[in-house]
Design a protein around this motif. Structure first.
Motif, PDB file in Angstrom:
ATOM      1  N   ALA A  75     -12.441  -9.676 -48.698  1.00 37.51           N
ATOM      2  CA  ALA A  75     -11.755  -9.714 -49.990  1.00 37.51           C
ATOM      3  C   ALA A  75     -11.131  -8.366 -50.316  1.00 37.51           C
ATOM      4  O   ALA A  75     -10.012  -8.309 -50.857  1.00 37.51           O
ATOM      5  CB  ALA A  75     -12.731 -10.128 -51.088  1.00 37.51           C
ATOM      6  N   SER A  76     -11.832  -7.281 -49.992  1.00 40.04           N
ATOM      7  CA  SER A  76     -11.291  -5.945 -50.251  1.00 40.04           C
ATOM      8  C   SER A  76     -10.029  -5.703 -49.429  1.00 40.04           C
ATOM      9  O   SER A  76      -9.053  -5.124 -49.917  1.00 40.04           O
ATOM     10  CB  SER A  76     -12.339  -4.875 -49.931  1.00 40.04           C
ATOM     11  N   ILE A  77     -10.050  -6.144 -48.184  1.00 44.80           N
ATOM     12  CA  ILE A  77      -8.858  -6.014 -47.335  1.00 44.80           C
ATOM     13  C   ILE A  77      -7.703  -6.819 -47.920  1.00 44.80           C
ATOM     14  O   ILE A  77      -6.559  -6.353 -47.991  1.00 44.80           O
ATOM     15  CB  ILE A  77      -9.171  -6.479 -45.896  1.00 44.80           C
ATOM     16  N   TRP A  78      -8.030  -8.043 -48.364  1.00 48.62           N
ATOM     17  CA  TRP A  78      -7.017  -8.911 -48.968  1.00 48.62           C
ATOM     18  C   TRP A  78      -6.439  -8.271 -50.234  1.00 48.62           C
ATOM     19  O   TRP A  78      -5.221  -8.241 -50.430  1.00 48.62           O
ATOM     20  CB  TRP A  78      -7.641 -10.267 -49.265  1.00 48.62           C
ATOM     21  N   LEU A  79      -7.300  -7.738 -51.087  1.00 50.38           N
ATOM     22  CA  LEU A  79      -6.831  -7.074 -52.310  1.00 50.38           C
ATOM     23  C   LEU A  79      -5.962  -5.866 -51.985  1.00 50.38           C
ATOM     24  O   LEU A  79      -4.954  -5.608 -52.654  1.00 50.38           O
ATOM     25  CB  LEU A  79      -8.025  -6.642 -53.153  1.00 50.38           C
ATOM     26  N   ALA A 102     -11.572 -11.971 -57.607  1.00 45.63           N
ATOM     27  CA  ALA A 102     -10.456 -11.136 -58.043  1.00 45.63           C
ATOM     28  C   ALA A 102      -9.260 -11.294 -57.114  1.00 45.63           C
ATOM     29  O   ALA A 102      -8.105 -11.346 -57.562  1.00 45.63           O
ATOM     30  CB  ALA A 102     -10.878  -9.677 -58.109  1.00 45.63           C
ATOM     31  N   ALA A 103      -9.522 -11.388 -55.816  1.00 37.25           N
ATOM     32  CA  ALA A 103      -8.437 -11.556 -54.850  1.00 37.25           C
ATOM     33  C   ALA A 103      -7.704 -12.872 -55.076  1.00 37.25           C
ATOM     34  O   ALA A 103      -6.463 -12.931 -55.043  1.00 37.25           O
ATOM     35  CB  ALA A 103      -8.990 -11.485 -53.423  1.00 37.25           C
ATOM     36  N   HIS A 104      -8.457 -13.941 -55.323  1.00 38.44           N
ATOM     37  CA  HIS A 104      -7.833 -15.240 -55.613  1.00 38.44           C
ATOM     38  C   HIS A 104      -7.028 -15.163 -56.911  1.00 38.44           C
ATOM     39  O   HIS A 104      -5.910 -15.695 -57.000  1.00 38.44           O
ATOM     40  CB  HIS A 104      -8.894 -16.326 -55.718  1.00 38.44           C
TER      41      HIS A 104
END
Length: 275
Positions: A75-79, A102-104
């Motif tokens: 998720a951190s990578i996605w954000l 949060a990413a979604h």
């Protein structure tokens, strides 16, 4: 430890024991030497078993941590891909929104480019949404929180990040709101008077410990302000009460569908069918 792992540890330990016996017997010779070698080998074998079991325990713990923290890393990578390095400074987790949710949420903002976002319950999610709106280059977030102290902390973080122009943060004390004979603690409805047509509604408050269905009134109070293609995000949907709330809302929103996002605490998306 699983049965197969126990069997493997036992076989390895037996092998070490046998090898130690032979080595010690050769080195010492005779019956006395054999007895000594047996004792030494026993100690070595037991030490090997202890070491192997510790290794197995460490491996199992690492795997458990990977299964727990793995989604956070992804998720951190996605954000980071969605918002850049600014998103990586946000303190997700705990009482705050999780990084996967949060990413979604950020991806929804970037995809739908909402003009008006209403958020119930401020915090890290407020900053994430504001960052997304700034990335889009348009839109306004109206965030409401019943705790003045928490709202101030959110306001301070928005100021540090240079995001105050993108957010209207309001402290809205909880009041008793009666719907169909049931009384709920909810934000003062008068605080929403200046909010325009809502494109995205994010429901992450009031907290469930105040009342199991504290978030239910959101749709009843704000339904008339929802745009024709408005999207609703409900966090903490791993809890039974939030699942019930989502089901009730879905019945009151003809033409809508529910999408369960893959998030640690559970996040539900309600949107027009086919959107």
């Amino acid at each position: 430890m699983t049965t197969s792992r126990k069997r493997r540890v036992k076989h390895i330990g037996t092998a070490f024991f046998g090898a130690a016996v032979v080595a010690c017997a050769v080195a010492t010779g005779g019956r006395i030497g054999l007895a000594i070698s047996m004792a030494i080998a026993t100690v070595i074998g037991l030490q090997c078993l202890v070491a192997l079991r510790r290794t197995e325990s460490v491996i199992a713990e690492i795997r458990d941590q990977q299964s727990w923290y793995g989604p956070d890393v992804r998720a951190s990578i996605w954000l980071g891909q969605l918002l850049g390095d600014e998103a990586l400074r946000l303190p997700f987790g705990g009482m705050a929104i999780e990084s996967d949710a949060a990413a979604h949420l950020v991806s929804v903002v970037l995809a739908t480019k909402p003009s008006v976002v209403v958020e119930l319950g401020s915090g890290v999610s407020t900053v994430a949404i504001a960052l997304a709106l700034r990335r889009v280059g348009s839109g306004k977030l109206w965030s409401f929180d019943h705790e003045a102290g928490y709202a101030r902390k959110t306001a301070d973080r928005l100021l540090r990040e240079g995001l105050t122009d993108w957010v209207d943060l309001t402290c809205a004390p909880l009041k008793c709101l009666t719907l169909d004979g049931v009384t709920y603690p909810w934000y003062d409805p008068q605080k929403f008077g200046t909010v325009g047509r809502i494109d995205l509604l994010v429901v992450d408050g009031p907290p469930g410990w105040i009342h199991p269905d504290a978030r239910y009134p959101a749709l009843s109070v704000l339904k008339e302000k929802l745009g024709t293609a408005a999207v609703i995000v409900l966090d903490d949907a791993c809890r039974p009460q939030e699942r019930r709330i989502a089901a009730k809302w879905l019945r009151d929103l003809p033409g809508y569908e529910q999408v369960d996002l893959s998030c640690r605490k559970g996040t539900v998306l309600l949107r027009p069918r086919g959107a």
